[in-house]
Design an enzyme around this catalytic site. Sequence first.
Site, PDB file in Angstrom:
ATOM      1  CB  ALA A  69      -0.952  -0.009   1.192  1.00 25.03           C
ATOM      2  N   GLY A 127       5.603   8.527   1.174  1.00 24.63           N
ATOM      3  CA  GLY A 127       6.528   8.316   2.284  1.00 24.63           C
ATOM      4  C   GLY A 127       7.506   7.191   1.985  1.00 24.63           C
ATOM      5  CG  HIS A 128       6.129   3.180   1.623  1.00 27.75           C
ATOM      6  ND1 HIS A 128       4.756   3.255   1.539  1.00 27.75           N
ATOM      7  CD2 HIS A 128       6.408   2.499   2.760  1.00 27.75           C
ATOM      8  CE1 HIS A 128       4.221   2.628   2.576  1.00 27.75           C
ATOM      9  NE2 HIS A 128       5.204   2.170   3.332  1.00 27.75           N
ATOM     10  CD  GLN A 145       4.510  -6.066  11.339  1.00 27.01           C
ATOM     11  OE1 GLN A 145       5.494  -6.607  10.865  1.00 27.01           O
ATOM     12  NE2 GLN A 145       4.303  -4.762  11.265  1.00 27.01           N
ATOM     13  CE  LYS A 183       3.260   6.376   9.361  1.00 29.40           C
ATOM     14  NZ  LYS A 183       2.677   5.314  10.250  1.00 29.40           N
ATOM     15  CD  GLN A 211       8.181  -0.862  12.655  1.00 27.20           C
ATOM     16  OE1 GLN A 211       7.156  -1.492  12.899  1.00 27.20           O
ATOM     17  NE2 GLN A 211       8.426  -0.344  11.464  1.00 27.20           N
ATOM     18  CB  SER A 250      -0.288   6.254   7.528  1.00 25.36           C
ATOM     19  OG  SER A 250      -0.653   4.970   7.984  1.00 25.36           O
ATOM     20  CB  SER A 251      -0.434   1.781   4.287  1.00 25.15           C
ATOM     21  OG  SER A 251       0.864   1.809   3.723  1.00 25.15           O
TER      22      SER A 251
END
Length: 282
Positions: A32, A36-37, A61, A151, A155, A187-188
């Site tokens: 998705a 950002g990616h 996860q 973001k 993580q 965000s996806s």
Amino acid sequence: MIIFKKVADIQNYISIQKEKGKSVGFVPTMGALHEGHISLIEFGKTQSDFLICSIFVNPTQFNDKNDFEKYPITIDADIELLEKNHCDVLFLPSVAEMYPDGMELKTHYDLGNIENLLEGAFRPGHFQGVCQVVERLLRIVLPDKLFMGQKDYQQVMVLKKMIQLQNLDTELIMLPIKRSQAGLALSSRNARLNQENLDHALTIIRVLEKIKSNISKNTFETLKKDAEDTLLNNGFEKIDYIELAQQEDLQSLPIWIKDTPSIILIAAWIEGVRLIDNILID
């Protein structure tokens, strides 16, 4: 762009490239894809001889089965976007390829208290699953550099710890949050929001900026209460947390301490979608 679906095939390709002295950059994703990616891929290409992106929606996860089932899958569009932006290699494995011996955790990662804070408190087991899949990916791809976005700040901190624990020879580089023109963190999960709630979602960055601007003039508790009221009055159903913490280890700060690098983090729900965001105070 070359697409690999089998571990043996991509490992053979990487081995040949490394024999030629080429460095490997890596951007792991769950698909998705959005700008950002792409910003990670663009930067990664400037830092590496060739750039690998992976798409794998990792079941281990997700502590919420419904969240896993609702996660957007847009493989055709993702491939088109990667090709348009000159990604060198896409690794697109199946669950069976990633977990040939089953998905049960084989390793418990001693992450310390950081896995129990914030996201960890609301998503039990989440970071163990993240570490499992990312370690597996890193051992397959053997990247020199791993590129991730701010973001998912917690993580990033967790994966730095995992890389250290497992003695992996990879440098993790965190890049700033990529935002829409209006300011929403990309965000996806944004794809699951209608336009009205996308507009309401902008309240997150507005309250973050307000807290940051006033942190030296008001107590954090006062600013936090104001932020909670603002979010709940602008379409948000529930707030998991609004926290002020140290950047170094995410330990909570009851008050802002001048000259201590800090971060404000938010997780909140709108239209059944959980959004996270943060802002640094240096």
